[in-house]
Design a protein around this motif. Structure first.
Motif, short mmCIF file in Angstrom:
data_model
loop_
_atom_site.label_atom_id
_atom_site.label_comp_id
_atom_site.label_asym_id
_atom_site.label_seq_id
_atom_site.Cartn_x
_atom_site.Cartn_y
_atom_site.Cartn_z
N THR A 188 0.77 -1.17 0.25
CA THR A 188 0.00 0.16 0.08
C THR A 188 1.03 1.31 0.33
O THR A 188 0.67 2.03 -1.00
CB THR A 188 -0.76 0.29 1.48
N PHE A 189 2.00 1.08 0.73
CA PHE A 189 2.79 2.16 0.57
C PHE A 189 3.12 2.50 -0.65
O PHE A 189 3.28 3.78 -1.26
CB PHE A 189 4.45 2.55 2.53
N ALA A 190 3.64 1.70 -1.17
CA ALA A 190 4.29 1.92 -2.92
C ALA A 190 3.08 2.49 -3.56
O ALA A 190 2.97 3.77 -4.28
CB ALA A 190 4.92 1.18 -3.12
N THR A 191 1.96 1.80 -3.27
CA THR A 191 0.81 2.24 -4.15
C THR A 191 0.62 3.78 -4.19
O THR A 191 0.47 4.27 -5.22
CB THR A 191 -0.57 1.55 -4.18
N LYS A 210 4.90 6.98 -9.54
CA LYS A 210 5.00 5.74 -10.58
C LYS A 210 3.79 4.95 -11.35
O LYS A 210 2.84 5.12 -10.57
CB LYS A 210 5.94 5.26 -10.34
N SER A 211 4.40 4.81 -11.89
CA SER A 211 3.12 3.99 -12.95
C SER A 211 2.34 3.01 -12.36
O SER A 211 3.26 2.29 -11.62
CB SER A 211 3.41 3.93 -14.14
N LEU A 212 1.30 2.18 -12.31
CA LEU A 212 1.31 0.86 -11.82
C LEU A 212 2.20 -0.44 -12.01
O LEU A 212 2.27 -1.19 -11.47
CB LEU A 212 0.10 0.75 -12.06
N GLY A 213 2.48 -0.72 -13.53
CA GLY A 213 3.27 -1.34 -13.85
C GLY A 213 4.88 -1.19 -12.94
O GLY A 213 5.10 -2.48 -12.77
N PHE A 214 5.02 -0.12 -13.11
CA PHE A 214 6.77 0.23 -12.29
C PHE A 214 6.50 -0.41 -10.46
O PHE A 214 7.42 -1.05 -10.22
CB PHE A 214 6.78 2.02 -12.46
N THR A 267 8.24 7.44 -1.27
CA THR A 267 8.47 8.31 -2.12
C THR A 267 9.50 8.05 -3.65
O THR A 267 9.49 8.57 -4.40
CB THR A 267 9.63 9.12 -1.50
N THR A 268 10.10 6.39 -2.84
CA THR A 268 10.63 6.19 -4.55
C THR A 268 9.12 5.97 -5.34
O THR A 268 9.51 5.39 -6.67
CB THR A 268 10.87 4.49 -4.35
N TYR A 269 8.22 5.18 -4.87
CA TYR A 269 7.47 5.02 -5.95
C TYR A 269 6.42 6.11 -6.25
O TYR A 269 5.48 5.63 -6.95
CB TYR A 269 6.95 3.87 -5.08
N ASN A 270 7.10 7.06 -5.93
CA ASN A 270 5.87 8.41 -5.89
C ASN A 270 5.85 8.45 -7.13
O ASN A 270 6.02 9.05 -7.66
CB ASN A 270 5.76 9.41 -4.73
#
Lengths: 311, 327
Positions: B273-276, B286-290, B281-284
């Motif tokens: 959930t934190f990534a989504t 970013k696309s869902l695919g990434f 922040t690494t995933y902020n």
């Protein structure tokens, strides 16, 4: 008749302790708590020494990169007693739940068995019965806390490289004495709700909600940190950043009610990781324990012993 | 067809019981209140960051501004939901445990369960009905929290959610449903397996405490970067490459720490959930695919935990256990 009253008083206290020792749920929680106590010193010590080693490796890496101005080791000057700070979290979590179970079961088991009308045909006044119940609960908590102290001291002795400063064990004892006050608050809360609530499950959930408010909600409102921030000992020892008008107001208004923070402040003070006035926090905590015990005694005094017979 | 009808009847009863249960209503209201509080607190914390940024900016002279680069805090609506996720991890799991316990406790050993089991109700229909009922309740709860969160964040931040952000939030709500259903099945299975009901509830709580709070806490406190307020490596002004190079020298310690964390279902839910939501922040932005490219193992483990709990609930639901009265 009055000459027999002290023995009935002692019987209630003894009954409190023996029935608790037979409670499987209590014993399970106690086992988890003692296991965590044993490992917490090793976890604290291992984390501290690894972080020290990482600092030296970082210094070597930065020097190899040509960096000349490297900041001092941030762990220098940190109290060695803070290797026990994980215990603070386990007391906040497992200790509080254990205390709630002790307080809750103390009255619920007699309510469920329907023995209260029988108890009061014996020569014991309501006041003495309440006193004996509270004494039994406090004795159980004191026994647990001192056993925990012994396990902490024993596990610390297993790590030869861990050298506590002079007076370290006395400071640790002070830490556990403060913890006893915190646990007494939740045991009294467990007892209070078991008396006033009709439903057994609701009686268990209400003190758990109080605990959730004390450990997660109030610290979030008063500091602006995340709800689970109180579970990280480092966050506890760090200064709370200036978060603006809302948090300044919330801090002033709600901090006196934040039992979790009052406990962490006073207990960390004992370990040498002071954040604010630990003595004032301890007195505030003692006042809450007094209120919770008083409320439980009042509820028990007004409890109609025949109430559950007709449910 | 008949089996589906039985499943529907059991599910309908589950929903009606939950709606009539004051404890469930209290806990659900409490959770909604906490979601509101956490969004408000996150918003005030962000406003304070902005105020601090402007204060710092006003103290710098035009010459200093040329050499010092200050980054303005950027507002991302999904990041306001960090507190919401943490409350769902803790309080949401408690609600699901209570629901699972009540689903069995209210009928275990009662005449109602005996009456039910003399009818042609198979184990699959019984468990299926309970699961369908729980799913309706949990989906309604999760959707309610989702709608409330969107409304609260939009109202507080005055910024509307984009379509991509709404999609990410929708995915997070699905993960949350799975996470809560795991606790429902786990608690229901314990209520069936442990003869004494209050003991089953306390056992569920004890295991919740260990896997939701204690194990993740140990992992967090062992993290070297968490040893100094503000971050150990930030204190040393280390770059990401530098951190990686140093940490690689302590692989055994890091592997042990990671092994502790991954043993908890809560940690997988949190990482996912934190990534989504871009809280990590690494995933902020970013696309869902990434995000899924990196986080599919957490999704897989979450699904394995969920399937395991459903199987456990199914295997525990023997008629003899359902009819056995709690001592």
């Amino acid at each position: 008749m009055s000459a027999r009253a002290p023995s009935v008083f002692a019987s209630v206290v003894r009954h409190e302790l023996t029935t608790l020792a037979r409670e499987k749920t209590f014993l399970l929680l106690l086992a988890i708590f003692m296991a965590m106590t044993f490992f917490s010193v090793y976890i604290g010590w291992s984390t501290r020494t690894t972080t020290e080693a990482i600092y030296h490796a970082s210094v070597a890496y930065l020097a190899a990169q040509g960096v000349t101005s490297i900041v001092a080791d941030p762990l220098t000057g940190v109290s060695p007693l803070l290797v026990f700070d994980n215990m603070l979290v386990y007391l906040l979590l497992i200790g509080a739940l254990l205390a709630i179970v002790i307080g809750h079961r103390s009255f619920i088991r007699e309510r469920a068995a329907g023995v209260l009308p029988l108890v009061f045909v014996r020569p014991i006044s309501r006041a003495r019965y309440i006193g004996a119940k509270l004494l039994g609960i406090l004795l159980a908590l004191t026994g647990i806390v001192f056993a925990t102290y012994a396990v902490s001291a024993f596990s610390a002795a297993f790590i030869p490289a861990l050298r506590l400063p002079a007076g370290g064990y006395a400071a640790l004892l002070g830490f556990y004495a403060v913890s006893l006050v915190y646990l007494a608050f939740f045991a009294a809360a467990g007892l209070f709700f078991s008396v006033i609530m009709k439903n057994e499950s609701t009686a268990l959930f209400m003190p758990i909600l109080v605990w959730v408010a004390a450990v997660f909600i109030l610290p979030e409102l008063t500091t602006g940190q995340n709800p689970v921030a109180l579970l990280n000992p480092v966050t506890l020892t760090g200064a709370i950043p200036d978060q603006g008008l809302f948090f300044t107001a919330a801090h002033r208004l709600l901090s006196p009610f934040s039992v979790g923070q009052l406990y962490t402040r006073s207990a960390l003070g004992m370990l040498g990781g002071g954040i604010g006035n630990s003595i004032a926090s301890l007195f505030a905590l003692l006042a809450y324990v007094g209120v919770a015990i008083g409320a439980s005694a009042f509820a028990l005094r007004r409890y109609a012993v025949t109430r559950d017979l007709y449910l | 067809m008949k089996r589906l009808r039985i499943i529907g009847i059991i599910a309908k009863k589950e929903v009606t019981d939950a709606l009539r249960n004051s404890l469930f209503a209290t806990l659900a209201f409490f959770l909604l209140l906490l979601v509101g509080v956490s969004i408000l607190v996150a918003s005030f914390a962000f406003q304070s960051q902005v105020a601090q940024y402007h204060a710092a900016l006003s103290q710098l002279s035009p010459d200093q501004l040329k050499s010092i680069v200050l980054t303005a805090p950027a507002y991302y609506p999904l990041q306001m939901l960090r507190g919401t996720i943490e409350y769902l991890e803790v309080i949401g799991a408690i609600i699901a445990l209570v629901l699972g316990y009540l689903a069995i406790a209210k009928e275990k050993g009662s005449n109602a369960s005996r009456l039910l089991l003399v009818r042609p109700v198979t184990r699959g229909s019984f468990v299926g009905g309970k699961l369908l009922g729980a799913s309706i309740i949990l989906i309604a709860l999760v959707l309610g929290i989702g709608v409330f969160s969107v409304a609260a964040v939009t109202f507080v931040g005055h910024v509307a959610f984009s379509a991509s952000e709404l999609m990410k939030l929708g995915l997070v709500l699905m993960y949350t449903y799975g996470y809560l259903l795991f606790f429902f099945c786990f608690s229901a299975a314990l209520a069936l397996l442990v003869p004494n009901l209050p003991r089953a509830l306390m056992l569920a709580f004890s295991l919740w405490l260990v896997f939701v709070l204690i194990i993740p806490q140990i992992g967090d406190t062992m993290d070297p970067d968490n040893q100094v307020p503000g971050g150990f490596f930030a204190h040393l002004h280390m770059t990401q490459d530098g951190q990686t190079a140093v940490i690689n020298q302590f692989r055994r310690y890091e592997n042990f720490r990671n092994a502790l964390e991954v043993s908890s279902v809560e940690k997988h839910y949190e990482r996912l959930t934190f990534a989504t939501l871009g809280i990590k922040t690494t995933y902020n932005d970013k696309s869902l695919g990434f995000i899924m490219h990196d986080k599919w193992p957490d999704l897989l483990v979450l699904l394995v935990f969920l399937m395991g709990s459903i199987v456990l609930a199914y295997l525990s639901a023997r008629p003899s256990r359902i009819m056995a009265a709690s001592p």
